[in-house]
Write a protein that holds these residues in place. Structure first.
Motif, PDB file in Angstrom:
ATOM      1  N   LEU A   1       8.299 -14.882   1.184  1.00 34.29           N
ATOM      2  CA  LEU A   1       7.237 -15.087   0.194  1.00 34.29           C
ATOM      3  C   LEU A   1       6.355 -16.269   0.571  1.00 34.29           C
ATOM      4  O   LEU A   1       5.134 -16.207   0.459  1.00 34.29           O
ATOM      5  CB  LEU A   1       7.842 -15.315  -1.193  1.00 34.29           C
ATOM      6  CG  LEU A   1       8.405 -14.082  -1.914  1.00 34.29           C
ATOM      7  CD1 LEU A   1       9.032 -14.487  -3.236  1.00 34.29           C
ATOM      8  CD2 LEU A   1       7.316 -13.058  -2.154  1.00 34.29           C
ATOM      9  N   ASN A   2       6.962 -17.351   1.008  1.00 37.62           N
ATOM     10  CA  ASN A   2       6.201 -18.542   1.403  1.00 37.62           C
ATOM     11  C   ASN A   2       5.251 -18.225   2.551  1.00 37.62           C
ATOM     12  O   ASN A   2       4.091 -18.657   2.557  1.00 37.62           O
ATOM     13  CB  ASN A   2       7.142 -19.676   1.798  1.00 37.62           C
ATOM     14  CG  ASN A   2       7.951 -20.198   0.617  1.00 37.62           C
ATOM     15  OD1 ASN A   2       7.531 -20.055  -0.529  1.00 37.62           O
ATOM     16  ND2 ASN A   2       9.102 -20.789   0.884  1.00 37.62           N
ATOM     17  N   THR A   3       5.762 -17.446   3.527  1.00 34.52           N
ATOM     18  CA  THR A   3       4.923 -17.076   4.673  1.00 34.52           C
ATOM     19  C   THR A   3       3.732 -16.234   4.232  1.00 34.52           C
ATOM     20  O   THR A   3       2.598 -16.449   4.677  1.00 34.52           O
ATOM     21  CB  THR A   3       5.759 -16.303   5.714  1.00 34.52           C
ATOM     22  OG1 THR A   3       6.866 -17.118   6.132  1.00 34.52           O
ATOM     23  CG2 THR A   3       4.915 -15.941   6.922  1.00 34.52           C
ATOM     24  N   LEU A   4       3.996 -15.262   3.368  1.00 36.23           N
ATOM     25  CA  LEU A   4       2.912 -14.398   2.879  1.00 36.23           C
ATOM     26  C   LEU A   4       1.900 -15.186   2.051  1.00 36.23           C
ATOM     27  O   LEU A   4       0.687 -14.966   2.167  1.00 36.23           O
ATOM     28  CB  LEU A   4       3.495 -13.261   2.044  1.00 36.23           C
ATOM     29  CG  LEU A   4       4.243 -12.161   2.814  1.00 36.23           C
ATOM     30  CD1 LEU A   4       4.980 -11.248   1.845  1.00 36.23           C
ATOM     31  CD2 LEU A   4       3.263 -11.352   3.659  1.00 36.23           C
ATOM     32  N   GLN A   5       2.375 -16.093   1.217  1.00 37.32           N
ATOM     33  CA  GLN A   5       1.470 -16.887   0.387  1.00 37.32           C
ATOM     34  C   GLN A   5       0.604 -17.812   1.237  1.00 37.32           C
ATOM     35  O   GLN A   5      -0.589 -17.986   0.961  1.00 37.32           O
ATOM     36  CB  GLN A   5       2.276 -17.690  -0.636  1.00 37.32           C
ATOM     37  CG  GLN A   5       2.848 -16.831  -1.758  1.00 37.32           C
ATOM     38  CD  GLN A   5       3.866 -17.553  -2.617  1.00 37.32           C
ATOM     39  OE1 GLN A   5       4.418 -18.594  -2.205  1.00 37.32           O
ATOM     40  NE2 GLN A   5       4.151 -17.024  -3.787  1.00 37.32           N
ATOM     41  N   GLU A   6       1.201 -18.381   2.281  1.00 36.67           N
ATOM     42  CA  GLU A   6       0.426 -19.229   3.187  1.00 36.67           C
ATOM     43  C   GLU A   6      -0.648 -18.406   3.900  1.00 36.67           C
ATOM     44  O   GLU A   6      -1.796 -18.836   4.038  1.00 36.67           O
ATOM     45  CB  GLU A   6       1.356 -19.886   4.210  1.00 36.67           C
ATOM     46  CG  GLU A   6       2.241 -20.973   3.612  1.00 36.67           C
ATOM     47  CD  GLU A   6       3.275 -21.488   4.604  1.00 36.67           C
ATOM     48  OE1 GLU A   6       3.211 -21.066   5.784  1.00 36.67           O
ATOM     49  OE2 GLU A   6       4.122 -22.300   4.215  1.00 36.67           O
ATOM     50  N   GLY A   7      -0.253 -17.213   4.359  1.00 40.21           N
ATOM     51  CA  GLY A   7      -1.218 -16.346   5.028  1.00 40.21           C
ATOM     52  C   GLY A   7      -2.332 -15.912   4.103  1.00 40.21           C
ATOM     53  O   GLY A   7      -3.512 -15.884   4.495  1.00 40.21           O
ATOM     54  N   LEU A   8      -1.982 -15.601   2.860  1.00 38.45           N
ATOM     55  CA  LEU A   8      -2.989 -15.184   1.884  1.00 38.45           C
ATOM     56  C   LEU A   8      -3.937 -16.334   1.572  1.00 38.45           C
ATOM     57  O   LEU A   8      -5.149 -16.134   1.426  1.00 38.45           O
ATOM     58  CB  LEU A   8      -2.299 -14.693   0.611  1.00 38.45           C
ATOM     59  CG  LEU A   8      -3.167 -13.968  -0.416  1.00 38.45           C
ATOM     60  CD1 LEU A   8      -3.830 -12.749   0.199  1.00 38.45           C
ATOM     61  CD2 LEU A   8      -2.329 -13.552  -1.627  1.00 38.45           C
ATOM     62  N   GLY A   9      -3.385 -17.549   1.456  1.00 44.28           N
ATOM     63  CA  GLY A   9      -4.233 -18.717   1.226  1.00 44.28           C
ATOM     64  C   GLY A   9      -5.186 -18.953   2.381  1.00 44.28           C
ATOM     65  O   GLY A   9      -6.365 -19.283   2.181  1.00 44.28           O
ATOM     66  N   LEU A  10      -4.694 -18.735   3.603  1.00 46.72           N
ATOM     67  CA  LEU A  10      -5.509 -18.921   4.798  1.00 46.72           C
ATOM     68  C   LEU A  10      -6.656 -17.924   4.845  1.00 46.72           C
ATOM     69  O   LEU A  10      -7.823 -18.296   5.038  1.00 46.72           O
ATOM     70  CB  LEU A  10      -4.615 -18.770   6.042  1.00 46.72           C
ATOM     71  CG  LEU A  10      -5.231 -19.120   7.397  1.00 46.72           C
ATOM     72  CD1 LEU A  10      -5.523 -20.613   7.472  1.00 46.72           C
ATOM     73  CD2 LEU A  10      -4.281 -18.713   8.521  1.00 46.72           C
ATOM     74  N   VAL A  11      -6.348 -16.653   4.636  1.00 43.85           N
ATOM     75  CA  VAL A  11      -7.387 -15.623   4.722  1.00 43.85           C
ATOM     76  C   VAL A  11      -8.360 -15.730   3.543  1.00 43.85           C
ATOM     77  O   VAL A  11      -9.550 -15.425   3.686  1.00 43.85           O
ATOM     78  CB  VAL A  11      -6.748 -14.218   4.804  1.00 43.85           C
ATOM     79  CG1 VAL A  11      -6.229 -13.763   3.453  1.00 43.85           C
ATOM     80  CG2 VAL A  11      -7.738 -13.195   5.337  1.00 43.85           C
ATOM     81  N   SER A  12      -7.887 -16.189   2.384  1.00 47.30           N
ATOM     82  CA  SER A  12      -8.782 -16.383   1.233  1.00 47.30           C
ATOM     83  C   SER A  12      -9.786 -17.491   1.515  1.00 47.30           C
ATOM     84  O   SER A  12     -10.969 -17.389   1.150  1.00 47.30           O
ATOM     85  CB  SER A  12      -7.972 -16.709  -0.023  1.00 47.30           C
ATOM     86  OG  SER A  12      -7.144 -15.630  -0.388  1.00 47.30           O
ATOM     87  N   GLU A  13      -9.319 -18.553   2.156  1.00 51.44           N
ATOM     88  CA  GLU A  13     -10.224 -19.657   2.508  1.00 51.44           C
ATOM     89  C   GLU A  13     -11.275 -19.189   3.500  1.00 51.44           C
ATOM     90  O   GLU A  13     -12.453 -19.532   3.383  1.00 51.44           O
ATOM     91  CB  GLU A  13      -9.412 -20.814   3.103  1.00 51.44           C
ATOM     92  CG  GLU A  13     -10.228 -22.071   3.326  1.00 51.44           C
ATOM     93  CD  GLU A  13      -9.398 -23.260   3.789  1.00 51.44           C
ATOM     94  OE1 GLU A  13      -9.996 -24.310   4.112  1.00 51.44           O
ATOM     95  OE2 GLU A  13      -8.158 -23.137   3.836  1.00 51.44           O
ATOM     96  N   VAL A  14     -10.862 -18.380   4.469  1.00 53.07           N
ATOM     97  CA  VAL A  14     -11.807 -17.842   5.454  1.00 53.07           C
ATOM     98  C   VAL A  14     -12.825 -16.941   4.764  1.00 53.07           C
ATOM     99  O   VAL A  14     -14.032 -17.007   5.050  1.00 53.07           O
ATOM    100  CB  VAL A  14     -11.050 -17.058   6.552  1.00 53.07           C
ATOM    101  CG1 VAL A  14     -12.030 -16.279   7.419  1.00 53.07           C
ATOM    102  CG2 VAL A  14     -10.235 -18.004   7.406  1.00 53.07           C
ATOM    103  N   GLU A  15     -12.354 -16.104   3.857  1.00 55.68           N
ATOM    104  CA  GLU A  15     -13.268 -15.199   3.146  1.00 55.68           C
ATOM    105  C   GLU A  15     -14.306 -15.992   2.362  1.00 55.68           C
ATOM    106  O   GLU A  15     -15.485 -15.637   2.327  1.00 55.68           O
ATOM    107  CB  GLU A  15     -12.486 -14.286   2.205  1.00 55.68           C
ATOM    108  CG  GLU A  15     -13.356 -13.247   1.546  1.00 55.68           C
ATOM    109  CD  GLU A  15     -12.691 -12.592   0.345  1.00 55.68           C
ATOM    110  OE1 GLU A  15     -13.336 -11.733  -0.272  1.00 55.68           O
ATOM    111  OE2 GLU A  15     -11.553 -12.944   0.015  1.00 55.68           O
ATOM    112  N   THR A  16     -13.878 -17.073   1.723  1.00 55.06           N
ATOM    113  CA  THR A  16     -14.803 -17.917   0.968  1.00 55.06           C
ATOM    114  C   THR A  16     -15.865 -18.510   1.884  1.00 55.06           C
ATOM    115  O   THR A  16     -17.054 -18.532   1.544  1.00 55.06           O
ATOM    116  CB  THR A  16     -14.030 -19.051   0.267  1.00 55.06           C
ATOM    117  OG1 THR A  16     -13.068 -18.489  -0.628  1.00 55.06           O
ATOM    118  CG2 THR A  16     -14.977 -19.942  -0.519  1.00 55.06           C
TER     119      THR A  16
END
Length: 591
Positions: free
Chosen positions: A43-58
């Motif tokens: 879960l931690n890995t997925l959440q970190e990845g989601l946070g990373l891609v969300s920042e890029v999308e922004t």
């Protein structure tokens, strides 16, 4: 209509838990309720990845990088490497912009001093010649000791910029200015260099923006994977048995039961308890569902055990829009803008919004404008000889009476709805009492604010309402067994009566905001007319003034609707119908 839900619990052996969760995801029916707090390395890995891609999308969604999106490049390397590269570049861009702002600020600060080299002043100090800079109020130069040479540089707004020269490091009464790190010319040169670097970084980000579609797909995939892992990690467990609990629409129960039978799951389906946090799924006919974009925009949803007010919201929100915008010309502009947006969405094959509600709102404004004689302002239309179809709506007091009536009708419908749901219980009479109180408040508002005569039956209407409210709001309760609760209710009751009056009066905002919009349009039109028609230049200026004034009203109009039109539905009406907007969306686990 809020869809009735069932609560289901599926039990499987621990070794089959992941496969069962995957099959449930394929079904796409169950809104999962976690039995334990989901946690774990995955879960931690997925959440970190989601946070990373969300920042890029922004970052890639920012307008300055938008023209690079057209390419739609395909990611070839590890997406995380590219994502971190994009974030690093953006941080450098942000840092350079901030640094450039500071440098420009320094240029403005030191401009009165001219261009000098701060290092030269430091070298002179090392050689025993002390040059210091001060800002001295004009007329106070005589406060500097005579043994110090004073060189005035410039006087601006009562302040003299001076340099002092001495062979001793002497302190004076004025505060010495700290030297800048570099000269103005070097600052300007640094700005040029930074601008070149910044342009290169922005160019690279625009090139990388073509990966945006890839990152959107990655974000969706990670969100689905995270949702699945949370469902899996949130399952309850007892020895070798794991269980997953959730909610699904009652008419989909057989699908889940058949799946349980086919996969040899143990399953228990029942009605939710009062304490359960049941998600809300709203299902309405298509003609009512056109209001959904408004609910989505303001992000509200009723609780599972509350009422779905989509239909009255649609009807009264449309009326409020017509009153608040109040101009047939503006309504036609909104309809035209809606048409253009709809065509653009169709060409892009991305028409996910039902545009019908925007056409309805636009034509409500047109209808109100026709009724009141308002077309890009009102004064010029009336002077042109147009007679409003409903003259009372042009009269200030007549419009205020209509607003009070609309408020009493709107809120009464809420109590009538509640009363019908409670019937044949005696509690329905309590809502009838509140309706009487509301209409008594309507007559009181007319009497106090407009000076209208208070009808002779008004006092009896109020008295009947108070008696019904006190006698039947909670008729089943024994006053002797729940004395404290009754006392608290009795204390709050007068405030409730006053709130009814305040709620009726609050509908006058429709009059105030609507008339303000018309007044602004008339003011700009009058200003434009004052230029006359003496020559082409004056005609152009007058047209620009009228255009700008009406454009401002067109832009600000929807804002007033969001503030006032939404409020009257979401707060005043919802309070009377018993909707607290405490719900959560039904979000089933699905692929």
């Amino acid at each position: 209509m809020i869809v009735k839900m069932k609560k289901a619990t599926i039990l499987v052996q621990a070794k089959d838990a992941k496969e069962a969760a995957a099959r449930l995801r394929t079904l796409g029916l169950l809104h999962v309720e976690h039995q334990t707090v989901p946690q774990g390395k995955e879960l931690n890995t997925l959440q970190e990845g989601l946070g990373l891609v969300s920042e890029v999308e922004t970052i890639l969604s920012m307008p300055e990088f938008s023209y690079g999106i057209a390419g739609h490049k395909k990611l070839e390397d590890d997406w995380k490497i590219t994502a971190r590269h994009i974030i690093d570049i953006y941080k450098r861009v942000d840092h350079l912009k901030e640094y450039s702002r500071r440098l420009n600020s320094q240029i403005e600060e030191w401009r009165p001093w001219g261009d000098f080299e701060p290092q030269a002043i430091k070298d002179l100090a090392a050689a025993g010649v002390f040059v210091k800079l001060y800002q001295v109020p004009a007329g106070e130069l005589n406060r500097i000791p005579e043994n110090i040479a004073v060189v005035p540089i410039k006087t601006l707004k009562g302040t003299t910029y001076v340099a002092t020269i001495s062979f001793t490091n002497t302190e004076i009464v004025f505060k010495e200015l700290a030297l800048p790190n570099m000269s103005v010319s070097r600052i300007k040169a640094r700005l040029v260099e930074d601008a070149q670097v910044l342009a290169g970084l922005i160019k690279e980000l625009n090139s990388l923006a073509s990966y945006r579609e890839n990152f959107l797909k990655i974000k969706i995939s990670l969100s689905k994977e995270l949702e699945f892992e949370q469902a899996l990690k949130g399952m309850g467990q007892s020895d070798n048995i794991m269980f997953l609990t959730g909610y699904l629409p009652y008419d989909k129960t057989n699908i889940l039961l058949n799946a349980a039978k086919a996969n040899s799951w143990a399953i228990f389906v029942r009605d939710p308890d009062e304490s359960d946090n049941v998600p809300t799924l709203i299902s309405n006919p298509r003609w009512i569902s056109i209001i959904n974009p408004v609910f989505k925009f303001i992000e509200v949803i009723p609780g599972y055990r509350e009422l779905d007010i989509s239909l009255p919201f649609l009807v009264f929100f449309s009326i409020f829009f017509g009153i608040l915008i109040g101009d047939a010309g503006y309504g036609l502009v909104y309809a035209f803008i809606t048409f253009l947006l709809q065509q653009k969405a169709r060409k892009a094959h991305k028409q996910t919004i039902n545009f019908s509600i925007f056409y309805i709102l636009s034509f409500c404004a047109v209808i109100w404008g026709v009724l009141t004689g308002t077309f890009f302002g009102q004064e010029w239309v009336l002077k042109a000889g147009y007679k409003p179809l409903v003259p009372a709506l042009v009269d200030e007091k007549g419009l205020q009476r209509f607003c009070f009536f609309l408020g009493a009708l709107h809120l009464s419908l809420g109590h009538a709805w509640r009363g019908l749901l409670k019937a044949p219980s005696l509690q329905a009479l309590g809502d009838l009492g509140w309706m009487c109180v509301l209409w008594a408040a309507f007559f009181i508002a007319r009497f106090l604010i407009l000076g209208d005569a208070f009808p002779s039956f008004g006092i009896w209407l109020l008295l009947a309402g108070v008696i019904l409210v006190i006698g039947f709001t909670n008729p089943q309760k024994n006053i002797f067994k729940s004395a404290e609760e009754w006392i608290a209710w009795a204390i709050a009751l007068p405030l409730s009566f006053m709130n009814n009056f305040a709620d009726i009066v609050s509908y006058i905002r429709l009059f105030a905001v609507g008339m303000a919009g018309v007044a602004i349009a008339d003011a700009f039109n009058a200003m434009a007319a004052s230029f006359g028609t003496g020559n082409v230049f004056l005609i152009i200026i007058a047209a620009l003034v009228a255009l700008i004034g009406n454009a401002v009203s067109i832009v600000l109009g929807p804002v007033s609707v969001l503030v006032h039109g939404v409020r009257l539905n979401v707060l005043e009406f919802s309070g009377h119908v018993g909707v607290s907007w405490s719900g959560s969306n039904y979000k089933p686990l699905k692929d």
